[in-house]
Design a protein around this motif. Structure first.
Motif, PDB file in Angstrom:
ATOM      1  N   ALA A  23       0.830  -1.202   0.000  1.00  0.00           N
ATOM      2  CA  ALA A  23       0.000   0.000   0.000  1.00  0.00           C
ATOM      3  C   ALA A  23       0.868   1.257   0.000  1.00  0.00           C
ATOM      4  CB  ALA A  23      -0.933  -0.007   1.208  1.00  0.00           C
ATOM      5  N   ALA A  24       1.933   1.245   0.801  1.00  0.00           N
ATOM      6  CA  ALA A  24       2.831   2.402   0.853  1.00  0.00           C
ATOM      7  C   ALA A  24       3.537   2.607  -0.482  1.00  0.00           C
ATOM      8  CB  ALA A  24       3.849   2.215   1.969  1.00  0.00           C
ATOM      9  N   ALA A  25       3.932   1.515  -1.131  1.00  0.00           N
ATOM     10  CA  ALA A  25       4.621   1.618  -2.420  1.00  0.00           C
ATOM     11  C   ALA A  25       3.692   2.154  -3.502  1.00  0.00           C
ATOM     12  CB  ALA A  25       5.182   0.256  -2.821  1.00  0.00           C
ATOM     13  N   LEU A  26       2.477   1.651  -3.549  1.00  0.00           N
ATOM     14  CA  LEU A  26       1.522   2.083  -4.578  1.00  0.00           C
ATOM     15  C   LEU A  26       1.116   3.545  -4.395  1.00  0.00           C
ATOM     16  CD1 LEU A  26      -0.793  -1.062  -4.785  1.00  0.00           C
ATOM     17  CD2 LEU A  26       0.920  -0.327  -6.459  1.00  0.00           C
ATOM     18  N   SER A 447     -14.676   2.931  -8.503  1.00  0.00           N
ATOM     19  CA  SER A 447     -15.003   2.579  -7.126  1.00  0.00           C
ATOM     20  C   SER A 447     -15.868   1.338  -7.135  1.00  0.00           C
ATOM     21  CB  SER A 447     -15.745   3.738  -6.440  1.00  0.00           C
ATOM     22  OG  SER A 447     -16.068   3.396  -5.110  1.00  0.00           O
ATOM     23  N   LEU A 448     -15.488   0.367  -6.298  1.00  0.00           N
ATOM     24  CA  LEU A 448     -16.184  -0.915  -6.316  1.00  0.00           C
ATOM     25  C   LEU A 448     -16.175  -1.520  -4.918  1.00  0.00           C
ATOM     26  CD1 LEU A 448     -17.520  -2.927  -8.355  1.00  0.00           C
ATOM     27  CD2 LEU A 448     -15.292  -4.063  -8.490  1.00  0.00           C
ATOM     28  N   PRO A 449     -17.336  -1.855  -4.363  1.00  0.00           N
ATOM     29  CA  PRO A 449     -17.368  -2.482  -3.039  1.00  0.00           C
ATOM     30  C   PRO A 449     -16.544  -3.771  -3.003  1.00  0.00           C
ATOM     31  CG  PRO A 449     -19.575  -1.817  -3.727  1.00  0.00           C
ATOM     32  CD  PRO A 449     -18.686  -1.636  -4.917  1.00  0.00           C
ATOM     33  N   LEU A 450     -15.835  -3.983  -1.917  1.00  0.00           N
ATOM     34  CA  LEU A 450     -15.004  -5.172  -1.666  1.00  0.00           C
ATOM     35  C   LEU A 450     -13.779  -5.238  -2.583  1.00  0.00           C
ATOM     36  CD1 LEU A 450     -17.805  -7.886  -1.236  1.00  0.00           C
ATOM     37  CD2 LEU A 450     -16.728  -6.477   0.524  1.00  0.00           C
ATOM     38  N   ALA A 451     -13.533  -4.190  -3.372  1.00  0.00           N
ATOM     39  CA  ALA A 451     -12.376  -4.200  -4.266  1.00  0.00           C
ATOM     40  C   ALA A 451     -11.570  -2.908  -4.147  1.00  0.00           C
ATOM     41  CB  ALA A 451     -12.824  -4.414  -5.704  1.00  0.00           C
ATOM     42  N   SER A 452     -11.611  -2.290  -2.971  1.00  0.00           N
ATOM     43  CA  SER A 452     -10.903  -1.020  -2.791  1.00  0.00           C
ATOM     44  C   SER A 452      -9.394  -1.189  -2.916  1.00  0.00           C
ATOM     45  CB  SER A 452     -11.236  -0.417  -1.420  1.00  0.00           C
ATOM     46  OG  SER A 452     -10.818  -1.290  -0.370  1.00  0.00           O
ATOM     47  N   ARG A 458      -5.972   2.326  -9.094  1.00  0.00           N
ATOM     48  CA  ARG A 458      -6.186   2.297 -10.540  1.00  0.00           C
ATOM     49  C   ARG A 458      -7.647   1.940 -10.813  1.00  0.00           C
ATOM     50  NH1 ARG A 458      -3.867  -1.960  -8.663  1.00  0.00           N
ATOM     51  NH2 ARG A 458      -1.769  -1.155  -8.901  1.00  0.00           N
ATOM     52  N   ASP A 459      -8.123   2.323 -11.998  1.00  0.00           N
ATOM     53  CA  ASP A 459      -9.498   1.991 -12.379  1.00  0.00           C
ATOM     54  C   ASP A 459      -9.580   0.548 -12.863  1.00  0.00           C
ATOM     55  OD1 ASP A 459     -10.226   4.542 -11.754  1.00  0.00           O
ATOM     56  OD2 ASP A 459     -10.177   5.277 -13.818  1.00  0.00           O
ATOM     57  N   PHE A 460     -10.778  -0.007 -12.738  1.00  0.00           N
ATOM     58  CA  PHE A 460     -11.038  -1.382 -13.163  1.00  0.00           C
ATOM     59  C   PHE A 460     -11.819  -1.313 -14.475  1.00  0.00           C
ATOM     60  CE2 PHE A 460     -13.198  -5.497 -13.092  1.00  0.00           C
ATOM     61  CZ  PHE A 460     -12.195  -6.328 -12.626  1.00  0.00           C
ATOM     62  N   PRO A 461     -11.438  -2.090 -15.492  1.00  0.00           N
ATOM     63  CA  PRO A 461     -12.162  -2.003 -16.768  1.00  0.00           C
ATOM     64  C   PRO A 461     -13.619  -2.470 -16.621  1.00  0.00           C
ATOM     65  CG  PRO A 461     -10.612  -3.847 -16.790  1.00  0.00           C
ATOM     66  CD  PRO A 461     -10.317  -3.065 -15.545  1.00  0.00           C
TER      67      PRO A 461
END
Length: 481
Positions: A23-26, A447-452, A458-461
């Motif tokens: 998380a810190a790296a990203l 933004s997506l529940p359970l996929a934060s 980054r965005d999810f296609p």
């Protein structure tokens, strides 16, 4: 891992859990810039070097066979190397663990009444915790590789096995030199910074009592040690001090000089995309009568530290590794999170395969799981190490040992229940596709529940309107009509 590493001072890079480090790296945009600058160039240069070498595939197969032959006959080549090294005047020491290796090195330094120790880059030294051991023993340790010099000034840890200071941008290095160098550079120009490092390190080269190096190859037929560098610091480290200490893993053995050169051609092209390094040096014992330079004492510390355990535990192919870094340069995960996120000495795919041996699978089970298994690491490995298979093996063992969280096991159990029932699986995936499309904007989901964990960085296609099987069935009906 060994006490030498366990007792080392904690650093920010190694603190926290794997997920916290990721998380810190990203969340660090400068890190991504620093990684891209180096690994993109490395990939391009390697690709060009391989394309210009029609015999690469045959050379790769030969390299694999050389390493496998040595692994299968390790006892024979250890005896031959020790005999020939001793005949040249070298003193050979064996260390089963990292702490034993450090103790041997410190004992040699104390008996030699050494104070200043210069050290050229060695991943084996990092693995056994030698820098910390030298510091704890009160010795004046000077890292002479330019990138390791940067890491030492920053009180940091290496983040790549070829470019240890990969995580630092040029501008940050210039600021570091201005803070610590007696005659610092007046700009962030690479040439100016290199000149500043030379001025800073030269007195240490000339005044060192002891020089410590690693080894790229150990030549059994002659007892010689081969080092490969691009800066010349290894030569200044090994020829000026009165004592030269080599620390090397036992897997570095090769039968003869021709085998070393066969592997050298693979190593250099895979590491830096060059035909050969600037300096390829063979050290064979201490200074002899009539020699104009060289050490009075020459010690070789051969280290096991889990290598024979790799053979017993079914990952002996990892002992083929030439430490070229190609696997991490081409790894999509490493290129997003860098080396420090892995927590251990060895990052990237090779680290994910090796760290469970050193630290235990319970402490490092996240590393094999942090892989897409796309196989690119094996594709570019100069000795064809089956890294994806090894990582799958660690995952299987982790599952068999019950190391995954219960929530993950329960989720996979539900998935398996559905996957074994095709009608239910198709119904579920159809619903999931429809639900996912509700979150899409402009072709992407931000933004997506359970996929934060994904959408935070980054965005999810946005998925297609129909699943693969729905599209397949539609195409089949169209053909029938």
């Amino acid at each position: 891992m060994s006490a030498a590493i366990d007792d080392a001072p904690a650093t920010d890079a190694a603190s926290g859990s794997f997920k916290q480090r990721v998380a810190a790296a990203l969340a660090n945009p400068d890190l991504k810039i620093a990684i891209d600058r180096t690994t993109r160039t490395a990939r391009q240069k390697r690709e060009a070097a391989v394309a210009d070498w029609p015999g690469f595939a045959r050379a790769r197969d030969l390299g694999r066979r050389i390493k496998d032959h040595v692994i299968e006959n390790l006892d024979h080549y250890l005896v031959e190397f020790e005999r020939n090294a001793a005949a040249s005047g070298a003193k050979v020491h064996y260390a089963a663990t990292a702490s034993e290796a450090c103790d041997i090195v410190i004992d040699i330094c104390r008996k030699a009444k050494g104070h200043t120790v210069t050290r050229s880059k060695s991943m084996l030294g990092e693995e056994i915790g030698l820098p910390h051991a030298l510091d704890d023993a009160g010795l004046n340790r000077v890292e002479t590789d330019l990138a390791e010099h940067i890491v030492q000034l920053a009180h940091d840890r290496p983040s790549h096995i070829i470019w240890p200071a990969l995580h630092h941008k040029r501008e940050d290095i210039a600021a570091l030199f201005r803070e610590h160098h007696h005659a610092p550079p007046n700009s962030d120009d690479v040439g100016a910074m290199v000149a500043s490092a030379r001025r800073e390190l030269r007195p240490s080269f000339l005044g060192a009592d002891i020089g410590i190096s690693g080894a790229n190859f150990l030549i059994a037929e002659s007892g010689a040690v081969c080092t490969v560098t691009n800066e010349g610091n290894a030569e200044l480290t090994t020829t000026i001090p009165r004592v030269h200490i080599v620390t090397a893993g036992i897997e570095k053995l090769v039968p003869g000089l021709s085998h070393a050169f066969a592997l050298l051609r693979l190593l250099v092209r895979s590491a830096t995309g060059s035909d050969i390094t600037q300096y390829t040096t063979f050290h064979c014992g201490p200074k002899q009568p009539g020699d104009r330079d060289g050490p009075d004492e020459f010690h070789i510390v051969l280290v096991d530290n889990g290598r024979t355990r790799m053979i017993r535990e079914g990952i002996k192919e990892m002992l083929r590794c030439l430490r070229c870094g190609a696997c991490m340069n081409h790894c999509v995960v490493f290129n997003e999170i860098g080396g420090h996120a892995y927590g251990g000495v060895y990052p990237g795919p090779m680290g994910a395969a090796m760290t469970p041996v050193f630290d235990g699978l319970k402490a490092s089970r996240d590393l094999p799981s942090a892989c897409t298994l796309n196989g690119r690491c094996q594709e570019v490995c100069p000795v064809d190490i089956p890294l994806p298979a090894m990582l799958r093996g660690w995952r299987e063992k982790s599952w068999a040992d019950g190391l995954e969280p219960q929530t993950q096991r329960s989720f996979l159990g539900l998935w398996a229940f559905a996957a074994e029932r095709p009608a239910l699986y198709r119904f579920g995936t159809g619903l999931a596709v429809k639900a996912l499309r509700l979150f899409g904007r402009g072709g992407w989901i931000s933004s997506l529940p359970l996929a934060s964990g994904w959408t935070r960085y980054r965005d999810f296609p946005k998925p297609a309107a129909r699943t693969f099987w729905q599209e397949f069935d539609a195409q089949e009906r169209k053909r029938e009509n």
